[in-house]
Each structure stands twice: as C-alpha cells, then as structure tokens.
Design an enzyme around this catalytic site. Structure first.
Site, PDB file in Angstrom:
ATOM      1  N   ASP A  51      24.942  43.188  48.358  1.00 40.67           N
ATOM      2  CA  ASP A  51      26.187  42.594  47.848  1.00 40.67           C
ATOM      3  C   ASP A  51      26.518  41.350  48.661  1.00 40.67           C
ATOM      4  O   ASP A  51      26.106  41.239  49.825  1.00 40.67           O
ATOM      5  CB  ASP A  51      27.357  43.586  48.001  1.00 40.67           C
ATOM      6  CG  ASP A  51      27.295  44.752  47.003  1.00 40.67           C
ATOM      7  OD1 ASP A  51      26.555  44.670  46.015  1.00 40.67           O
ATOM      8  OD2 ASP A  51      28.003  45.746  47.246  1.00 40.67           O
ATOM      9  N   ARG A  95      21.961  38.888  41.319  1.00 39.80           N
ATOM     10  CA  ARG A  95      23.144  39.254  40.541  1.00 39.80           C
ATOM     11  C   ARG A  95      24.099  38.058  40.633  1.00 39.80           C
ATOM     12  O   ARG A  95      24.422  37.628  41.745  1.00 39.80           O
ATOM     13  CB  ARG A  95      23.813  40.498  41.121  1.00 39.80           C
ATOM     14  CG  ARG A  95      25.127  40.848  40.412  1.00 39.80           C
ATOM     15  CD  ARG A  95      25.995  41.780  41.238  1.00 39.80           C
ATOM     16  NE  ARG A  95      25.384  43.063  41.478  1.00 39.80           N
ATOM     17  CZ  ARG A  95      25.655  43.810  42.553  1.00 39.80           C
ATOM     18  NH1 ARG A  95      26.492  43.389  43.485  1.00 39.80           N
ATOM     19  NH2 ARG A  95      25.058  44.971  42.714  1.00 39.80           N
TER      20      ARG A  95
HETATM   21  P1  FDA Z   1      37.739  38.345  35.055  1.00 35.51           P
HETATM   22  O1  FDA Z   1      38.312  38.745  36.358  1.00 35.51           O
HETATM   23  O2  FDA Z   1      38.259  37.145  34.382  1.00 35.51           O
HETATM   24  O3  FDA Z   1      37.822  39.571  34.094  1.00 35.51           O
HETATM   25  C1  FDA Z   1      37.505  39.461  32.701  1.00 35.51           C
HETATM   26  C2  FDA Z   1      38.274  40.517  31.943  1.00 35.51           C
HETATM   27  O4  FDA Z   1      37.812  41.810  32.343  1.00 35.51           O
HETATM   28  C3  FDA Z   1      39.778  40.523  32.256  1.00 35.51           C
HETATM   29  O5  FDA Z   1      40.477  39.679  31.415  1.00 35.51           O
HETATM   30  C4  FDA Z   1      40.148  41.962  32.040  1.00 35.51           C
HETATM   31  O6  FDA Z   1      40.380  42.162  30.657  1.00 35.51           O
HETATM   32  C5  FDA Z   1      38.900  42.707  32.400  1.00 35.51           C
HETATM   33  N1  FDA Z   1      38.989  43.273  33.754  1.00 35.51           N
HETATM   34  C6  FDA Z   1      38.651  42.693  34.908  1.00 35.51           C
HETATM   35  N2  FDA Z   1      38.875  43.542  35.932  1.00 35.51           N
HETATM   36  C7  FDA Z   1      39.379  44.664  35.389  1.00 35.51           C
HETATM   37  C8  FDA Z   1      39.818  45.909  35.912  1.00 35.51           C
HETATM   38  N3  FDA Z   1      39.796  46.134  37.213  1.00 35.51           N
HETATM   39  N4  FDA Z   1      40.259  46.850  35.062  1.00 35.51           N
HETATM   40  C9  FDA Z   1      40.280  46.632  33.735  1.00 35.51           C
HETATM   41  N5  FDA Z   1      39.907  45.466  33.168  1.00 35.51           N
HETATM   42  C10 FDA Z   1      39.460  44.508  33.982  1.00 35.51           C
HETATM   43  N6  FDA Z   1      31.999  40.065  43.803  1.00 35.51           N
HETATM   44  C11 FDA Z   1      31.593  39.627  45.014  1.00 35.51           C
HETATM   45  O7  FDA Z   1      32.244  38.773  45.615  1.00 35.51           O
HETATM   46  N7  FDA Z   1      30.465  40.139  45.600  1.00 35.51           N
HETATM   47  C12 FDA Z   1      29.690  41.067  44.961  1.00 35.51           C
HETATM   48  O8  FDA Z   1      28.668  41.493  45.512  1.00 35.51           O
HETATM   49  C13 FDA Z   1      30.102  41.516  43.673  1.00 35.51           C
HETATM   50  N8  FDA Z   1      29.384  42.453  42.995  1.00 35.51           N
HETATM   51  C14 FDA Z   1      29.707  42.727  41.683  1.00 35.51           C
HETATM   52  C15 FDA Z   1      28.891  43.573  40.919  1.00 35.51           C
HETATM   53  C16 FDA Z   1      29.143  43.754  39.580  1.00 35.51           C
HETATM   54  C17 FDA Z   1      28.224  44.630  38.771  1.00 35.51           C
HETATM   55  C18 FDA Z   1      30.270  43.120  38.973  1.00 35.51           C
HETATM   56  C19 FDA Z   1      30.547  43.280  37.498  1.00 35.51           C
HETATM   57  C20 FDA Z   1      31.112  42.350  39.726  1.00 35.51           C
HETATM   58  C21 FDA Z   1      30.855  42.158  41.086  1.00 35.51           C
HETATM   59  N9  FDA Z   1      31.696  41.378  41.872  1.00 35.51           N
HETATM   60  C22 FDA Z   1      31.285  40.988  43.119  1.00 35.51           C
HETATM   61  C23 FDA Z   1      33.064  41.051  41.398  1.00 35.51           C
HETATM   62  C24 FDA Z   1      33.125  39.727  40.679  1.00 35.51           C
HETATM   63  O9  FDA Z   1      32.926  38.693  41.597  1.00 35.51           O
HETATM   64  C25 FDA Z   1      34.491  39.534  39.982  1.00 35.51           C
HETATM   65  O10 FDA Z   1      35.493  39.498  40.936  1.00 35.51           O
HETATM   66  C26 FDA Z   1      34.836  40.600  38.974  1.00 35.51           C
HETATM   67  O11 FDA Z   1      33.724  40.947  38.194  1.00 35.51           O
HETATM   68  C27 FDA Z   1      35.908  40.086  38.005  1.00 35.51           C
HETATM   69  O12 FDA Z   1      35.475  38.907  37.379  1.00 35.51           O
HETATM   70  P2  FDA Z   1      34.990  38.842  35.849  1.00 35.51           P
HETATM   71  O13 FDA Z   1      33.838  37.915  35.786  1.00 35.51           O
HETATM   72  O14 FDA Z   1      34.742  40.196  35.322  1.00 35.51           O
HETATM   73  O15 FDA Z   1      36.154  38.077  35.114  1.00 35.51           O
END
Ligand code: FDA
Length: 275
Positions: free
Chosen positions: A102, A151
């Site tokens: 990560d 990732r």
């Molecule tokens: P965004 O935050 O805009 O979310 C998109 C939509 O998803 C939102 O509008 C909402 O509807 C929904 N959503 C998001 N979070 C939700 C919640 N908690 N509950 C319900 N709905 C929700 N970061 C990092 O810094 N280091 C890492 O190693 C990782 N590893 C990692 C692994 C995996 C498999 C994922 C999916 C994510 C990570 N992350 C991470 C976290 C990543 O950086 C990010 O903060 C989150 O995925 C949220 O960003 P989104 O791209 O999903 O968009």
C-alpha cells in the site's frame, strides 16, 4: 465498522473472502495497523502476515495480501522494515502469493518505492500503489519497469498543495493520465476507484486497447459501492475486493466515514435507536 472491515480475526477474514470468491471476486487481504512505533509490534505483524499466508493457502482462497510499510516499522528504521518486508515476501513467494505494498502519506513515498524495488528484485512477487493526487506520480511511472503491477488510486491522505493536487477534477485528470501512461508502459493496472466518471473512462480506455485481465482489473474496498462492483463483474471485468481485518479497525473505519458522511448519519441513527 462491520461494513468496511471483515472482522477482528483470521477466521473472520477467511470467511468473508471465501464468500466473495464464491460469487466471482478475487481479493486482497490486509491486516489493519499502521504507524507502528515499537519493534515488537512490527515483528508481531510479520508473524500475523505469515499466519495469514498459511491460512490463504489452507483455505484455498483466491487472494493476495496487501501491506502497509509503517506497520512493518518504516517509521522506526528503514533497514528493519526491509528485513520484515523480505520475510513476508519470502513466505508469500513460497506459498505462490502476490504481495501489494500500500502507499501511505507522501513522507513515505521514496522509501516505499526503494523497498518495493529491493523486494521485487529479490522475490519477484510484489506490486506497488501509486496515487493520482501526487504531482510526482507521472514521473514515477516513467521510471517503472514494463510489466510492473500497479494499483492506481486517487490517494487518501491529507497532503500539502506543494506535493498534491487538491482540486477534485485535477485529481481525476491526473488519474486518467496516469492510467494511460501505465498501460503505455505495459504495466498491469489495478484500477482502484469507486468514482463513476473514472470507472467509465477506464472502461473506454481498456476497451479501445482491447485489453484483458492480463493487463488490468478493477479494485474496490470492502463495503463501498457494492452495486458498482457487481455491475463491473457482470460485465466480465475482473474485480478484486480489498478486505481489511484485525483489531486495529478504528482508524481505517474513520477514514471511510470521512469519505462518506452519509454513513455517519446512519451510524448515529442506529446508536440512537432510530432505525
Ligand atoms: P471518491 O472518493 O470520489 O468516491 C466515489 C464515490 O464512491 C463517492 O461519490 C461515493 O458515492 C462512493 N464512496 C466513496 N467512499 C465511500 C464510502 N466510504 N462509503 C460509501 N460510498 C463511498 N489510498 C491510498 O492513499 N493508498 C492506498 O494504498 C490505497 N489503497 C486502495 C485500495 C483500493 C482497492 C481502493 C479502492 C482504494 C484505495 N485507496 C488507497 C483509497 C483511494 O485513494 C481513495 O481515497 C478512495 O478510493 C476514494 O476515492 P474514489 O476514487 O473511490 O473516489
């Protein structure tokens, strides 16, 4: 926290992963914990990871593992952390498992890349995470070996503007640029986002290039946007679910709540007996 965390024990983690496997998802199991300040705790984490690896094999789970280097002692001493990482990577290689490192806040980025390269050069079963919000990420991609497993996510830490884009749309633009750059370098990309716009864009990009699961997969967090995850799976994409477990669930869950304040309202209502 139950929504976002498989449970406190290895048995909980295995049961949850097995259910995901049954309906067609692959997984990444991650022991919760970070920012460890004493050596004994970091070494205990190594032991817990070795047990996890054994359990994945014994239960026949389709899952790799994900590790935070500050849990293995990165903030204590880089050499100590490297030894711990090597121990986990060696155990995983013997078991035929993949290890994802990560990415944590920007003060860890250089050391994480160094340790990744060291471990990957030696064991060959590792991948890393890159964060689209960091201004440096495109240039980090330019120095990756073709075939590296990455990732790609937006990034979750609160970072200063000197190092990270703060504007939502800029982060999205950077995500797309990073995805294109990674695919152009023939990296394997785990597209880790729940953002519909980015998911749609990614689908178009991988579709236009005619890529299959040898080149990409989608990745989601346990308990987040399950309808999106199900839809991607039904469309034939490989989808991997990140399954965290362990006693240190508090900090992780707070981050998830911060991302979706609506959930905090549900929690409050439940606590007050309003539903
Ligand atoms: P965004 O935050 O805009 O979310 C998109 C939509 O998803 C939102 O509008 C909402 O509807 C929904 N959503 C998001 N979070 C939700 C919640 N908690 N509950 C319900 N709905 C929700 N970061 C990092 O810094 N280091 C890492 O190693 C990782 N590893 C990692 C692994 C995996 C498999 C994922 C999916 C994510 C990570 N992350 C991470 C976290 C990543 O950086 C990010 O903060 C989150 O995925 C949220 O960003 P989104 O791209 O999903 O968009």
């Amino acid at each position: 926290a139950r929504r976002y965390v498989a449970g406190e024990t290895l048995a909980d983690a295995s049961a949850r992963t097995s259910k995901l496997n049954e309906v067609g998802f692959v997984a990444t199991l991650a022991l919760l914990g970070e920012e460890v300040a004493d050596r004994a705790r970091a070494q205990r984490a190594v032991g817990e990871y070795v047990e996890l690896i054994d359990r994945i094999r014994a239960d026949g789970l389709r899952s790799g593992i994900s590790i935070k280097l500050t849990l293995l002692g990165l903030k204590i001493d880089e050499q100590f952390c490297r030894d711990n990482l090597f121990e986990v990577a060696a155990a995983a290689r013997t078991a035929g498992l993949f290890v994802r490192i990560d990415m944590e806040d920007h003060t860890c980025t250089d050391a994480t890349l160094r340790l990744y390269h060291g471990a990957q050069g030696r064991y060959g079963n590792l991948g890393l995470v890159l964060q689209a919000y960091l201004r440096r990420t495109l240039s980090d991609i330019a120095s990756l070996e073709p075939g590296t497993s990455v990732r790609l996510c937006k990034g979750i830490y609160i970072e200063p503007a000197q190092v990270a884009y703060r504007d939502f749309d800029q982060v999205r633009e950077s995500f797309v640029a990073c995805l294109e750059a990674l695919l152009a370098r023939r990296c394997h990309v785990g597209v880790a986002t729940h953002d519909d716009r980015l998911v749609d864009r990614s689908r178009v990009i991988v579709g236009a290039l005619g890529l299959d699961e040898k080149s990409y997969e989608f990745q989601t967090l346990l308990g987040v946007r399950e309808e999106l995850r199900d839809r991607l799976h039904a469309e034939g994409h490989r989808v991997r679910v990140y399954v965290p477990y362990g006693a240190d669930w508090y900090l992780y869950s707070i981050r998830r709540l911060r991302e979706n304040p609506k959930i905090a309202v549900y929690v409050l209502r439940a606590l007050l007996g309003l539903r």
